[in-house]
Write an enzyme that holds these catalytic residues in place. Structure first.
Site, PDB file in Angstrom:
ATOM      1  N   GLU A  97      58.866  52.696  19.261  1.00 17.63           N
ATOM      2  CA  GLU A  97      58.353  51.426  18.711  1.00 17.63           C
ATOM      3  C   GLU A  97      59.356  50.303  19.030  1.00 17.63           C
ATOM      4  O   GLU A  97      60.570  50.540  19.025  1.00 17.63           O
ATOM      5  CB  GLU A  97      58.256  51.582  17.184  1.00 17.63           C
ATOM      6  CG  GLU A  97      57.923  50.320  16.419  1.00 17.63           C
ATOM      7  CD  GLU A  97      58.125  50.478  14.899  1.00 17.63           C
ATOM      8  OE1 GLU A  97      59.091  51.155  14.464  1.00 17.63           O
ATOM      9  OE2 GLU A  97      57.313  49.922  14.147  1.00 17.63           O
TER      10      GLU A  97
ATOM     11  N   ASN B  35      52.562  44.367  16.008  1.00 17.37           N
ATOM     12  CA  ASN B  35      53.505  45.401  16.408  1.00 17.37           C
ATOM     13  C   ASN B  35      52.690  46.372  17.278  1.00 17.37           C
ATOM     14  O   ASN B  35      51.868  47.125  16.768  1.00 17.37           O
ATOM     15  CB  ASN B  35      54.067  46.084  15.155  1.00 17.37           C
ATOM     16  CG  ASN B  35      55.167  47.076  15.474  1.00 17.37           C
ATOM     17  OD1 ASN B  35      55.285  47.563  16.587  1.00 17.37           O
ATOM     18  ND2 ASN B  35      55.962  47.398  14.465  1.00 17.37           N
TER      19      ASN B  35
ATOM     20  N   LYS C  49      49.762  48.272  15.443  1.00 17.66           N
ATOM     21  CA  LYS C  49      50.128  49.045  14.249  1.00 17.66           C
ATOM     22  C   LYS C  49      49.315  48.633  13.019  1.00 17.66           C
ATOM     23  O   LYS C  49      49.278  47.437  12.660  1.00 17.66           O
ATOM     24  CB  LYS C  49      51.624  48.847  13.986  1.00 17.66           C
ATOM     25  CG  LYS C  49      52.210  49.670  12.847  1.00 17.66           C
ATOM     26  CD  LYS C  49      53.720  49.450  12.823  1.00 17.66           C
ATOM     27  CE  LYS C  49      54.441  50.244  11.769  1.00 17.66           C
ATOM     28  NZ  LYS C  49      55.895  50.011  11.816  1.00 17.66           N
TER      29      LYS C  49
ATOM     30  N   GLU D 261      58.321  43.646   8.017  1.00 16.94           N
ATOM     31  CA  GLU D 261      57.210  43.806   8.983  1.00 16.94           C
ATOM     32  C   GLU D 261      55.973  43.019   8.566  1.00 16.94           C
ATOM     33  O   GLU D 261      55.235  42.509   9.399  1.00 16.94           O
ATOM     34  CB  GLU D 261      56.867  45.286   9.158  1.00 16.94           C
ATOM     35  CG  GLU D 261      57.886  45.998  10.015  1.00 16.94           C
ATOM     36  CD  GLU D 261      57.384  47.312  10.558  1.00 16.94           C
ATOM     37  OE1 GLU D 261      56.353  47.338  11.236  1.00 16.94           O
ATOM     38  OE2 GLU D 261      58.043  48.325  10.277  1.00 16.94           O
TER      39      GLU D 261
ATOM     40  N   CYS E 158      55.206  54.384  14.178  1.00 13.56           N
ATOM     41  CA  CYS E 158      56.148  54.567  13.074  1.00 13.56           C
ATOM     42  C   CYS E 158      55.522  54.913  11.742  1.00 13.56           C
ATOM     43  O   CYS E 158      55.117  56.039  11.512  1.00 13.56           O
ATOM     44  CB  CYS E 158      57.066  53.354  12.962  1.00 13.56           C
ATOM     45  SG  CYS E 158      58.513  53.768  11.971  1.00 13.56           S
TER      46      CYS E 158
ATOM     47  N   ASN F  80      61.101  53.409  14.345  1.00 18.88           N
ATOM     48  CA  ASN F  80      62.415  52.860  13.971  1.00 18.88           C
ATOM     49  C   ASN F  80      62.520  53.088  12.470  1.00 18.88           C
ATOM     50  O   ASN F  80      61.933  52.333  11.685  1.00 18.88           O
ATOM     51  CB  ASN F  80      62.491  51.342  14.174  1.00 18.88           C
ATOM     52  CG  ASN F  80      62.650  50.906  15.625  1.00 18.88           C
ATOM     53  OD1 ASN F  80      63.705  50.467  16.040  1.00 18.88           O
ATOM     54  ND2 ASN F  80      61.577  50.993  16.366  1.00 18.88           N
TER      55      ASN F  80
HETATM   56  N1  CDT Z   1      59.221  50.830  11.488  1.00 18.76           N
HETATM   57  C1  CDT Z   1      58.716  51.487  10.441  1.00 18.76           C
HETATM   58  O1  CDT Z   1      57.501  51.526  10.264  1.00 18.76           O
HETATM   59  N2  CDT Z   1      59.596  52.043   9.598  1.00 18.76           N
HETATM   60  C2  CDT Z   1      59.173  52.700   8.397  1.00 18.76           C
HETATM   61  C3  CDT Z   1      60.199  52.550   7.340  1.00 18.76           C
HETATM   62  C4  CDT Z   1      59.677  52.897   6.022  1.00 18.76           C
HETATM   63  S1  CDT Z   1      60.738  53.985   5.280  1.00 18.76           S
HETATM   64  C5  CDT Z   1      59.759  55.095   4.473  1.00 18.76           C
HETATM   65  C6  CDT Z   1      58.878  54.177   8.593  1.00 18.76           C
HETATM   66  O2  CDT Z   1      57.842  54.618   8.105  1.00 18.76           O
HETATM   67  O3  CDT Z   1      59.675  54.895   9.166  1.00 18.76           O
END
Ligand code: CDT
Length: 317
Positions: free
Chosen positions: A46, A106, A123, A142, A168, A193
């Site tokens: 991502e 995204n 996303k 985000e 993600c 990420n």
């Molecule tokens: N980039 C991204 O979507 N990160 C989220 C962070 C949330 S932490 C539970 C993820 O789901 O990894």
């Protein structure tokens, strides 16, 4: 073709000051490695072209604008598409997209082996918050920087099979995999990420975070009898640690390859898309076993609503 070697191209940290050109050079180096190993599909994370910028609260539109791509390929990313064609290797990577009419997503794209874009995904499950949150250890903005995706969970034909993408946070939601599973998906790519600890709960650190990530991916693969290639951006970005743990999971839910470092690292696996058939024809034969008449709440309700009669019973106890 249905049988091919796939590569998960984990990227180590990308600092705020790193240029697109420098990142693309690292990605091309991973493509070189993948080509040497005979891979025909390579999966990048991502927001692969930049640091994970939603951790920074910015208000100057010019400063914000620098993180988005308004065309794809762009001059800086063209080498990826050219290499894809030269190596006859399909690629997928994530980036921040700004549309001609000013919308921000995204996004992830997938190409075929000639480097032509065959699928775009925006996303859908955006985590985090939409406004600056001073009490958090770090920001996860985000919902400030992106709108929820508007393309649905679409799939495409690529390398002789049905492929789809998620990004993600999507990997934590069973609906993501099931929407693609219902379209016969045989391989799902996911870039991520993930901060190494919870901004609101310091004791939820990398061990638990890696476990939750892997648990979600393995469950999604097994319950939809599909391959999943999930790839991290890892390491320490300007003092902010991201988990690694990129992995390739087979349609039985087994991990067949996993990254060991927090750096740029290639993992590979031999994929046979036909391995997804048995599960789809037996335990997860959706046509035979799903009972949609009982699934109404899933698409009609977002939050939890304890039924009134259950609330009353609880009050009496
Ligand atoms: N980039 C991204 O979507 N990160 C989220 C962070 C949330 S932490 C539970 C993820 O789901 O990894």
């Amino acid at each position: 073709m249905r049988k091919f070697k796939v590569a998960g191209a984990q990227l180590g940290a990308i600092q705020k000051s790193d240029s697109r050109e420098a990142v693309v050079a690292r990605m091309v180096a991973l493509m070189d490695q993948a080509h040497e190993k005979g891979c025909e599909l390579i999966v990048f994370p991502e927001l692969a072209l930049t640091t994970f910028f939603p951790r920074w609260y910015l208000t100057d539109p010019k400063e914000i604008d620098q993180w988005y791509e308004s065309e794809m390929p762009s001059a800086a990313t063209l080498p990826l598409f050219e290499k894809a064609k030269e190596y006859q290797m399909a690629i997928t990577f994530g980036y921040a997209e700004k549309t001609p009419d000013g919308h921000h997503f995204n996004t992830s794209i997938m190409t075929n082996k000639d480097g032509e874009i065959v699928l775009k995904y925006r996303k859908i499950h955006l985590p985090g918050h939409g406004e600056y949150a001073p009490k958090r250890a770090f920001q996860h903005l985000e919902k400030y920087y992106f709108e929820p995706g508007n393309l649905g969970f679409n799939v495409c034909a690529n390398l002789g099979g049905v492929m789809g993408m998620a990004i993600c946070n999507d990997r934590r939601w069973p609906e993501t995999y099931r929407m693609m599973g219902l379209q016969g998906v045989e391989l799902v790519t996911i870039g991520y990420n993930t901060p190494a600890y919870n901004a609101e709960r310091r004791d939820e650190a990398d061990g638990k975070r890696l476990f939750h990530s892997q648990l979600s991916i393995q469950a999604g693969a097994y319950q939809n009898s599909t391959w999943v290639v999930a790839v991290a951006k890892a390491g320490n970005e300007d003092g902010h640690e991201l988990i690694g743990g990129s992995l390739i999971v087979d349609p039985n839910g087994f991990v067949v390859a996993q990254a060991k470092t927090q750096e740029d690292e290639l993992i590979t696996a031999d994929v046979d898309l036909d391995e997804s058939r048995f599960g789809k024809e037996t335990v997860f034969n959706f046509a035979a076993h799903r009972r949609v008449e009982h699934y109404g709440l899933i698409s009609s309700q977002t939050g939890v609503e304890v039924p009134e009669e259950v609330k009353k019973q609880l009050e009496q106890e």
